[in-house]
Design a protein around this motif. Structure first.
Motif, PDB file in Angstrom:
ATOM      1  N   GLU A  99       0.823  -1.204   0.000  1.00 50.34           N
ATOM      2  CA  GLU A  99       0.000   0.000   0.000  1.00 50.34           C
ATOM      3  C   GLU A  99       0.863   1.263   0.000  1.00 50.34           C
ATOM      4  OE1 GLU A  99      -4.103   1.353   2.165  1.00 50.34           O
ATOM      5  OE2 GLU A  99      -2.549   0.494   3.435  1.00 50.34           O
ATOM      6  N   ARG A 102       2.834   1.613  -3.405  1.00 45.48           N
ATOM      7  CA  ARG A 102       1.945   2.006  -4.502  1.00 45.48           C
ATOM      8  C   ARG A 102       1.593   3.493  -4.398  1.00 45.48           C
ATOM      9  NH1 ARG A 102      -0.375  -1.770  -7.788  1.00 45.48           N
ATOM     10  NH2 ARG A 102      -2.171  -0.422  -8.179  1.00 45.48           N
ATOM     11  N   LYS A 103       1.395   3.966  -3.196  1.00 47.05           N
ATOM     12  CA  LYS A 103       1.142   5.396  -3.010  1.00 47.05           C
ATOM     13  C   LYS A 103       2.319   6.219  -3.497  1.00 47.05           C
ATOM     14  CE  LYS A 103      -2.050   5.306   0.937  1.00 47.05           C
ATOM     15  NZ  LYS A 103      -2.199   5.664   2.380  1.00 47.05           N
ATOM     16  N   ASP A 108      -3.319   3.420  -7.171  1.00 45.13           N
ATOM     17  CA  ASP A 108      -4.361   3.068  -6.204  1.00 45.13           C
ATOM     18  C   ASP A 108      -4.113   1.683  -5.626  1.00 45.13           C
ATOM     19  OD1 ASP A 108      -5.698   5.472  -6.605  1.00 45.13           O
ATOM     20  OD2 ASP A 108      -6.879   4.661  -8.266  1.00 45.13           O
ATOM     21  N   GLU A 111      -8.833  -3.229  -3.303  1.00 41.92           N
ATOM     22  CA  GLU A 111      -9.250  -3.950  -2.107  1.00 41.92           C
ATOM     23  C   GLU A 111      -8.879  -5.424  -2.192  1.00 41.92           C
ATOM     24  OE1 GLU A 111     -10.863  -5.033   1.513  1.00 41.92           O
ATOM     25  OE2 GLU A 111     -10.381  -3.038   0.732  1.00 41.92           O
TER      26      GLU A 111
END
Length: 346
Positions: A99, A102-103, A108, A111
């Motif tokens: 997460e 990727r940021k 994005d 989920e």
């Protein structure tokens, strides 16, 4: 049991690509050759049920001081436990890390990543030893280290269940899965995965059987800190058993969903990461993203030629478990490709 692969000169006077298998004592101070049992790590894994008892017996005698033919163990003489393997698969078991990274590149976070493991198939023909340099052509590629834990399997049948998967974990080791961060976005934009952005991965001097971890091998996870030291300063010590969204049984089962996995398959955990940022990170990209979150800008750069990275996992009493990955980043001399490729096996 602890095993290693040492550099070995063949009958033609040249270094062999697969080295020679040795049994290493618990303190990583002595080793003994075992040609009467098997010559290489791959041979041991190909017939693990037959070779493991003999290797285990030698290991116990070595620790008890009953083996007289031992020699001093020197990790600088080690190749990767499997210098080349039939399959090297890296997962992303620490979704917190996925997460954040990727940021960092403006992507994005679907989920589904919390329920379905990410994996890529890396280059398995040239896995490098713990003291081999990280050879890169340009600093502009965005050189990064990634400290990981990995398992090595025997033959795994297709569609293996979560209940059966742990039986196929024969050894564990540490990994520096080098990434070239500035090459990743363009590669992934093609929709076909990593290639140029994933150069040769380095592995710990020693691979160990799960029982060496005692109670710290629990739930198919390693519950010990993984310590990364960057340019002689501690960079991070996240616990590999905390915040591991997918354990190794889940990673094996996922990898075998549509294929058999051959003996000697290596499956990595992905970069070890804890939600508690106070324990530090296992790669530069994660720290850079945390800096952006905290300060709105990045202060940490990527690796430069001459930088040094050390990755290790001390036991609960400080004893060595896998030995250390200890590497310098160097510029690859393009004009000496043939010489350098040969020397990688020396």
């Amino acid at each position: 049991m602890k095993l290693a692969t040492l550099k070995y000169i063949g009958r033609n006077g040249r270094p062999t690509r697969d080295g020679k298998l040795v049994v290493v004592d618990r303190t990583l101070s002595r080793y003994i050759e075992v040609p009467e049992i098997c010559g290489t790590m791959q041979e041991a894994l190909d017939d693990w049920e037959a070779t493991a008892p003999g290797l285990e017996s030698v290991y116990h005698r070595l620790n008890a001081g009953e083996e007289t033919e031992h020699a001093p163990f020197d990790a600088t003489n080690c190749m990767a436990p499997l210098p080349r393997c039939y399959q090297w698969i890296d997962g992303s078991a620490y979704v917190n890390h996925v997460e954040l990274v990727r940021k960092a590149r403006g992507a994005d976070m679907p989920e589904s990543y919390w329920h379905d493991p990410l994996m890529y198939q890396g280059g398995s023909d040239h896995l490098i030893g713990p003291h081999a340099p990280v050879e890169i052509i340009s600093e502009d590629y965005g050189i990064d280290f990634e400290a990981e834990v990995a398992v090595i399997t025997d033959d795994v049948p297709m569609h293996v269940s979560l209940e059966q998967a742990p039986r196929h974990i024969k050894l564990l080791c540490l990994v520096n899965d080098v990434s070239l961060r500035n090459l990743i976005p363009a590669e992934l934009a093609k929709g076909f995965g990593f290639f140029h952005s994933k150069p040769a991965s380095a592995f710990s001097p020693v691979a160990i059987t799960p029982d060496e971890l005692g109670p710290h091998w629990n739930g198919n996870k390693v519950h010990l800190p993984l310590v990364t030291t960057y340019n002689e300063v501690e960079f991070g010590r996240p616990n590999a058993g905390i915040d591991m969204t997918f354990n190794f049984a889940q990673l094996i089962s996922h990898a075998a969903k549509t294929r058999h996995l051959g003996a000697g398959t290596i499956i990595g955990s992905g970069t070890v990461s804890n939600k508690d940022a106070s324990v530090g990170s296992s790669c530069l990209a994660e720290k850079r993203m945390l800096e952006i979150i905290a300060n709105g800008k990045t202060e940490t750069g990527f690796m430069k030629f001459g930088d040094h990275i050390r990755i290790e996992m001390p036991g609960p009493d400080g004893e060595p478990l896998f030995g250390a990955i200890s590497q310098f980043v160097i510029e690859h001399a393009i004009c000496q490709e043939e010489v350098r490729y040969t020397s990688a096996f020396e």
